[in-house]
Design a protein around this motif. Structure first.
Motif, PDB file in Angstrom:
ATOM      1  N   GLY A 489       0.778  -1.127  -0.009  1.00  0.00           N
ATOM      2  CA  GLY A 489      -0.101   0.056  -0.091  1.00  0.00           C
ATOM      3  C   GLY A 489       0.827   1.202  -0.021  1.00  0.00           C
ATOM      4  N   THR A 490       0.088   2.497   0.262  1.00  0.00           N
ATOM      5  CA  THR A 490       0.950   3.606   0.283  1.00  0.00           C
ATOM      6  C   THR A 490       0.789   4.241   1.652  1.00  0.00           C
ATOM      7  N   ASP A 491       0.329   3.512   2.893  1.00  0.00           N
ATOM      8  CA  ASP A 491       0.241   3.878   4.089  1.00  0.00           C
ATOM      9  C   ASP A 491       0.138   2.703   4.873  1.00  0.00           C
ATOM     10  N   PHE A 595      -2.660   6.268   1.098  1.00  0.00           N
ATOM     11  CA  PHE A 595      -2.117   7.716   1.564  1.00  0.00           C
ATOM     12  C   PHE A 595      -3.315   8.694   1.322  1.00  0.00           C
ATOM     13  N   MET A 596      -3.767   9.221   2.460  1.00  0.00           N
ATOM     14  CA  MET A 596      -4.928  10.191   2.151  1.00  0.00           C
ATOM     15  C   MET A 596      -5.055  10.800   3.689  1.00  0.00           C
ATOM     16  N   ALA A 609      -3.652  -4.819   2.506  1.00  0.00           N
ATOM     17  CA  ALA A 609      -2.185  -4.742   1.950  1.00  0.00           C
ATOM     18  C   ALA A 609      -1.320  -5.594   2.577  1.00  0.00           C
ATOM     19  N   THR A 610      -0.434  -6.059   1.794  1.00  0.00           N
ATOM     20  CA  THR A 610       0.651  -7.091   2.462  1.00  0.00           C
ATOM     21  C   THR A 610       1.871  -6.294   3.045  1.00  0.00           C
ATOM     22  N   HIS A 611       2.145  -6.574   4.301  1.00  0.00           N
ATOM     23  CA  HIS A 611       3.360  -5.887   5.051  1.00  0.00           C
ATOM     24  C   HIS A 611       4.287  -6.828   5.200  1.00  0.00           C
TER      25      HIS A 611
END
Length: 633
Positions: A489-491, A595-596, A609-611
């Protein structure tokens, strides 16, 4: 936030906040005892801008001597109202009432029976350019009291827990020469970085919402009444907040709660929050200061430690002392402090503190009693269950070390070698990790020591642990996570939990077995995974709380931050565990992992999301600790 009697009676069934634990309606016999010892009068004290603050004054009936004033300023209530209505007790504990002080309770500007407009965490004049602040109101109050209250010796002390502790901390900035001693207990200093409503930018959702949806309602004119409390049809906070669909959906319940909407309108650490950061103003403090807090305070542990540490840096000449006990929020006044959940502390720590530390502190500075000098830090060592008196906090001789994540779920003080690797998990905002195993609408005070076995069994929680310790291990001071991570993801949020794993055969001396040998309940503390400290870093704030930045999908990124201090001994035979996860619900709001502005997110914005967490030689994720040994002091 700690509400006094009237608020608890009105709102406790709804809020279920850990702070709302003060006594209910006072027993008649106790109120009669106060009436026998004290005269009461109610006055409106004028401030420099003409606003009058409602103040209740209790003066000992015994004359022939001069008494110091002990002041508490509160945004909650100085109930009971009326010159013939008496509370069940006065002061922080029984010795104060028996000894004899002039007790003064005041509704702060804009709350309950006081005039004026209320501002949450009112910024200091230096930050806002206003004509008045809580420091000037404290100064004007003390000035009136020493001139108009009979039988005073001219010395004033101030104390309070939680929000009243914020007013105590601002009061010590007033500069009034009569203010000789203050005790801010679990004070608020920063509502974005670490106190009450946020942790490093992540919204502490049930605590913040449950409090503000009631406390934040407007008060058109002075009143002693409480409004209609917010009502739910369920006690299941996990389900209730999840069904909302997004953080912003709370606005449907807060049209008239200005501060809640302001919080959501300011998602970053901008001027709105920076003006409410008290730390820059803690300079040149003249009164003696006794800062008090609990290691398991779910609300204002950050503020407690920050007040003490900031005074040490910015006001080194101040006679400043710290007390940290094994307490929940306000547990030093509202419990025996002998346990939290099933975790035992071995003694009535609250009574000891009240009698041996707090009472002598005020007696020395307000009545000139010849009390032994307080150590710089009186701190309770959890795990070992003993008080320590130290000449500094954190201890000067603590040795910095790092606990490194290892392959196959290991944890060690040595960095991983070439055999290191990475672990990944899928984080799904639709199925977030619960922060506690039981059902609760709010933030139970015992979550800070709760068993974490339920979390470690989930596939979206990474678990790393040592083997059984060959000797006791004492950690003292802040924790410093340093994670090397990546996300699709982006966050992303990164939650790190430090856990004390009890041996499987651990016997709790306070656990009582019963029944026949074949139907006895097993010892619940065997294998218990006690949370010692847990904290989050909202990933987009990893470099700056003011200027969030997205993750680049798939790119390894360093995320590091500081967690609140601990003073805990992992006993021989115990294990040290670290858990890492990205959701902790509903304790903190869900991150869409996009991201938002999270407060504007819609249900469709929340994405899986995969972290990945790396633990190899080049990217050695770890937890910084301070190892302390009594022999080194």
């Amino acid at each position: 936030m700690s509400l006094i009697r009237a608020l608890r009676a009105a709102l406790l069934p709804v809020l279920l906040l850990g702070a709302l634990t003060t006594p209910a309606a006072p027993p008649a016999a106790s109120a009669a005892s106060v009436r026998e010892q004290y005269d009461k009068r109610e006055v409106l004290i004028p401030m420099r801008d003409g606003v009058k603050l409602f103040t209740a004054i209790y003066t000992p009936r015994a004359t022939g001597q001069a008494y110091p004033i002990l002041l508490q300023r509160t945004p909650y209530s100085v109930a009971p109202y009326g010159p013939e209505a008496y509370p069940d007790h006065l002061g922080p504990s029984a010795p104060f009432q028996k000894e004899g002080f002039i007790f003064v309770y005041q509704d702060v500007r804009g709350r309950k029976m006081s005039e004026g407009d209320f501002v949450n965490m009112r910024p200091q004049r230096a930050a806002s350019g206003a004509a008045v602040d809580e420091s000037t109101d404290t100064y004007d109050t003390i000035e009136w009291l020493v001139k108009h209250v009979e039988h005073t010796n001219g010395k004033v002390g101030q104390w309070g827990i939680s929000y009243p502790a914020f007013y105590t901390a601002t009061g010590m900035l007033s500069g009034h020469p009569a203010l000789k001693a203050v005790s801010p207990q679990a004070p608020i200093v920063d509502w974005f970085q670490g106190d009450d409503f946020h942790r490093n930018g992540a919204l502490w959702l049930p605590h913040a919402f449950n409090f503000m949806v009631n406390f934040g309602k407007p008060r058109p004119k002075p009143t002693s009444e409480w409004g209609t409390p917010f009502h739910r049809t369920t006690s299941d906070g996990y389900a209730w907040f999840l069904r909302l669909g997004s953080t912003g959906a709370t606005r449907q319940y807060t049209q008239d709660v200005a501060f809640w909407n302001e919080m959501l309108d300011h998602p970053d650490y901008d001027a709105f929050w920076q003006a409410r950061n008290l730390r820059p103003h803690l300079k040149d403090v003249k009164p003696a200061v006794l800062t008090v807090g609990g290691w398991f305070d779910a609300e204002n542990l950050f503020g407690t430690l920050q007040v003490f540490k900031t005074l040490g840096r910015q006001s080194p000449a101040t006679d400043s002392h710290l007390v940290m006990g094994p307490w929940f929020h306000g547990g030093w006044e509202r419990s025996k402090g002998d346990h939290l959940g099933p975790v035992q502390f071995g003694a009535d720590t609250a009574t000891w503190f009240q009698a041996e530390v707090l009472f002598p502190f005020f007696m020395q500075h307000l009545k000139g009693a010849k009390e032994p000098a307080l150590p710089k830090a009186t701190v309770f060592e959890t795990g070992a269950n003993r008080w320590r008196q130290l000449d500094a906090w954190p201890p000067k001789q603590a040795r910095e070390a790092r606990l490194y994540l290892q392959p196959h779920g290991g944890l060690a003080f040595t960095a991983p070698g070439t055999e290191g690797g990475a672990d990944a998990f899928v984080s799904d905002p639709a199925k977030p990790v619960p922060f506690i195993e039981k059902v609760a609408i709010g933030m139970p005070k015992d979550y800070m020591t709760a068993d974490q076995r339920f979390a470690g069994r989930r596939p979206d929680v990474l678990v790393f642990e040592t083997g059984p310790l060959s000797e006791d291990l004492t950690l003292a001071g802040p924790l410093q996570p340093e994670l090397f991570v990546a996300t699709t993801g982006t966050d992303a949020d990164w939650v790190v939990k430090l856990i004390d794993v009890y041996p499987d055969d651990f016997r709790n001396p306070d656990f009582k077995e019963g029944g026949s040998p074949w139907d006895r309940t097993p010892n619940p503390m065997g294998g218990y995974q006690q949370l010692v400290r847990g904290e989050v870093m909202r990933g987009k704030y990893r470099d700056s709380l003011e200027k969030p930045a997205p993750f680049v999908p798939g790119q390894p990124t360093r995320v590091a931050w500081s967690m609140n201090d601990i003073f805990h001994t992992f006993r021989k035979g115990h294990r040290v565990m670290v858990q890492i996860q990205s959701t902790w619900f509903p304790l903190m709001d869900r991150n869409p992992q996009v991201f938002m502005n999270i407060n504007d997110a819609k249900p469709g914005d929340y994405q899986k999301a995969t972290h990945t967490v790396f633990h190899d030689a080049a990217r050695p994720s770890s937890l910084g600790v301070n190892v302390w040994s009594e022999a080194r002091e």
